[in-house]
Design a protein around this motif. Structure first.
Motif, PDB file in Angstrom:
ATOM      1  N   UNK A  15       0.767  -1.240   0.000  1.00 40.49           N
ATOM      2  CA  UNK A  15       0.000   0.000   0.000  1.00 40.49           C
ATOM      3  C   UNK A  15       0.795   1.286   0.000  1.00 40.49           C
ATOM      4  N   UNK A  16       2.111   1.220  -0.124  1.00 41.06           N
ATOM      5  CA  UNK A  16       2.909   2.432  -0.171  1.00 41.06           C
ATOM      6  C   UNK A  16       3.030   2.952  -1.593  1.00 41.06           C
ATOM      7  N   UNK A  17       3.563   4.145  -1.718  1.00 43.88           N
ATOM      8  CA  UNK A  17       3.752   4.769  -3.023  1.00 43.88           C
ATOM      9  C   UNK A  17       5.234   4.730  -3.385  1.00 43.88           C
ATOM     10  N   UNK A  18       5.656   3.808  -4.262  1.00 45.10           N
ATOM     11  CA  UNK A  18       7.074   3.701  -4.584  1.00 45.10           C
ATOM     12  C   UNK A  18       7.626   4.907  -5.353  1.00 45.10           C
ATOM     13  N   UNK A  19       6.761   5.795  -5.825  1.00 44.40           N
ATOM     14  CA  UNK A  19       7.226   7.000  -6.501  1.00 44.40           C
ATOM     15  C   UNK A  19       7.527   8.125  -5.516  1.00 44.40           C
ATOM     16  N   UNK A  20       7.154   7.958  -4.263  1.00 45.99           N
ATOM     17  CA  UNK A  20       7.414   8.961  -3.228  1.00 45.99           C
ATOM     18  C   UNK A  20       8.804   8.694  -2.642  1.00 45.99           C
ATOM     19  N   UNK A  21       9.815   9.150  -3.362  1.00 47.09           N
ATOM     20  CA  UNK A  21      11.197   8.857  -2.989  1.00 47.09           C
ATOM     21  C   UNK A  21      11.663   9.612  -1.755  1.00 47.09           C
ATOM     22  N   UNK A  22      10.909  10.586  -1.317  1.00 46.35           N
ATOM     23  CA  UNK A  22      11.318  11.356  -0.146  1.00 46.35           C
ATOM     24  C   UNK A  22      10.855  10.711   1.152  1.00 46.35           C
ATOM     25  N   UNK A  23      10.165   9.597   1.067  1.00 49.92           N
ATOM     26  CA  UNK A  23       9.681   8.949   2.279  1.00 49.92           C
ATOM     27  C   UNK A  23      10.601   7.816   2.700  1.00 49.92           C
ATOM     28  N   UNK A  24      10.369   7.337   3.882  1.00 45.15           N
ATOM     29  CA  UNK A  24      11.125   6.247   4.492  1.00 45.15           C
ATOM     30  C   UNK A  24      10.122   5.132   4.732  1.00 45.15           C
ATOM     31  N   UNK A  25      10.385   3.973   4.169  1.00 42.23           N
ATOM     32  CA  UNK A  25       9.473   2.841   4.308  1.00 42.23           C
ATOM     33  C   UNK A  25      10.152   1.692   5.024  1.00 42.23           C
ATOM     34  N   UNK A  26       9.390   1.044   5.867  1.00 41.27           N
ATOM     35  CA  UNK A  26       9.803  -0.212   6.493  1.00 41.27           C
ATOM     36  C   UNK A  26       8.670  -1.190   6.248  1.00 41.27           C
ATOM     37  N   UNK A  28       3.361  -2.326   6.621  1.00 40.08           N
ATOM     38  CA  UNK A  28       4.135  -1.201   6.117  1.00 40.08           C
ATOM     39  C   UNK A  28       4.106  -0.047   7.114  1.00 40.08           C
ATOM     40  N   UNK A  29       5.283   0.519   7.376  1.00 39.09           N
ATOM     41  CA  UNK A  29       5.410   1.710   8.202  1.00 39.09           C
ATOM     42  C   UNK A  29       6.065   2.789   7.350  1.00 39.09           C
ATOM     43  N   UNK A  30       5.636   4.034   7.519  1.00 38.43           N
ATOM     44  CA  UNK A  30       6.245   5.148   6.799  1.00 38.43           C
ATOM     45  C   UNK A  30       6.597   6.272   7.763  1.00 38.43           C
ATOM     46  N   UNK A  31       7.484   7.117   7.323  1.00 40.78           N
ATOM     47  CA  UNK A  31       7.882   8.336   8.015  1.00 40.78           C
ATOM     48  C   UNK A  31       8.189   8.089   9.491  1.00 40.78           C
ATOM     49  N   UNK A  32       7.509   8.785  10.402  1.00 43.51           N
ATOM     50  CA  UNK A  32       7.849   8.674  11.823  1.00 43.51           C
ATOM     51  C   UNK A  32       7.554   7.275  12.363  1.00 43.51           C
ATOM     52  N   UNK A  33       6.523   6.611  11.855  1.00 43.47           N
ATOM     53  CA  UNK A  33       6.244   5.241  12.305  1.00 43.47           C
ATOM     54  C   UNK A  33       7.405   4.314  11.947  1.00 43.47           C
ATOM     55  N   UNK A  34       7.968   4.492  10.748  1.00 40.73           N
ATOM     56  CA  UNK A  34       9.111   3.685  10.324  1.00 40.73           C
ATOM     57  C   UNK A  34      10.324   3.976  11.202  1.00 40.73           C
ATOM     58  N   UNK A  35      10.577   5.250  11.474  1.00 43.70           N
ATOM     59  CA  UNK A  35      11.721   5.625  12.307  1.00 43.70           C
ATOM     60  C   UNK A  35      11.579   5.057  13.720  1.00 43.70           C
TER      61      UNK A  35
END
Length: 116
Positions: free
Chosen positions: A24-35, A46-53
């Motif tokens: 469910x993430x956006x692989x074109x959003x290269x400025x994000x951090x995904x786990x 999937x975790x993004x941004x602060x959740x991933x950190x």
């Protein structure tokens, strides 16, 4: 991550793009951090941004593990802080003139479709 808990895939690789998109993430959003936690299992998430950190910090040894306490802060505020740090990361952490060439030990931790 000296204990080797994490595997990596470049978001620009076909494996990284497909993995992020699958959950469910956006692989074109290269400025994000995904786990993608537990990516080889049916319980992958999937975790993004602060959740991933925060997820990463929770898997690292002390004192990084203490950063998990930040999860009590509302996600909207955490993500604003994450975005501010991400925008300033080169000023905070420095910038390399060249990309690091990973040695064999680190290279083994990269997930890609070419290796069995």
């Amino acid at each position: 991550d000296r204990q080797g808990a994490f595997s990596f895939a470049s978001l620009q690789s076909s494996t990284g793009r497909a993995t992020v998109a699958r959950w469910g993430g956006n692989p074109d959003e290269l400025s994000s951090f995904y786990i993608v936690a537990d990516f080889r299992t049916a319980q992958a998430r999937l975790f993004t941004r602060s959740d991933a950190a925060l997820f990463v910090a929770g898997k690292l040894p002390w004192p990084w593990k203490a950063v998990r306490a930040g999860s009590i802060v509302p996600k909207a505020i955490r993500d604003l802080v994450y975005d501010a740090i991400a925008r300033s990361r080169y000023r905070i952490f420095g910038r390399y003139e060249q990309c690091m060439i990973p040695g064999p030990e680190l290279r083994r931790r990269f997930v890609d479709e070419e290796r069995p």
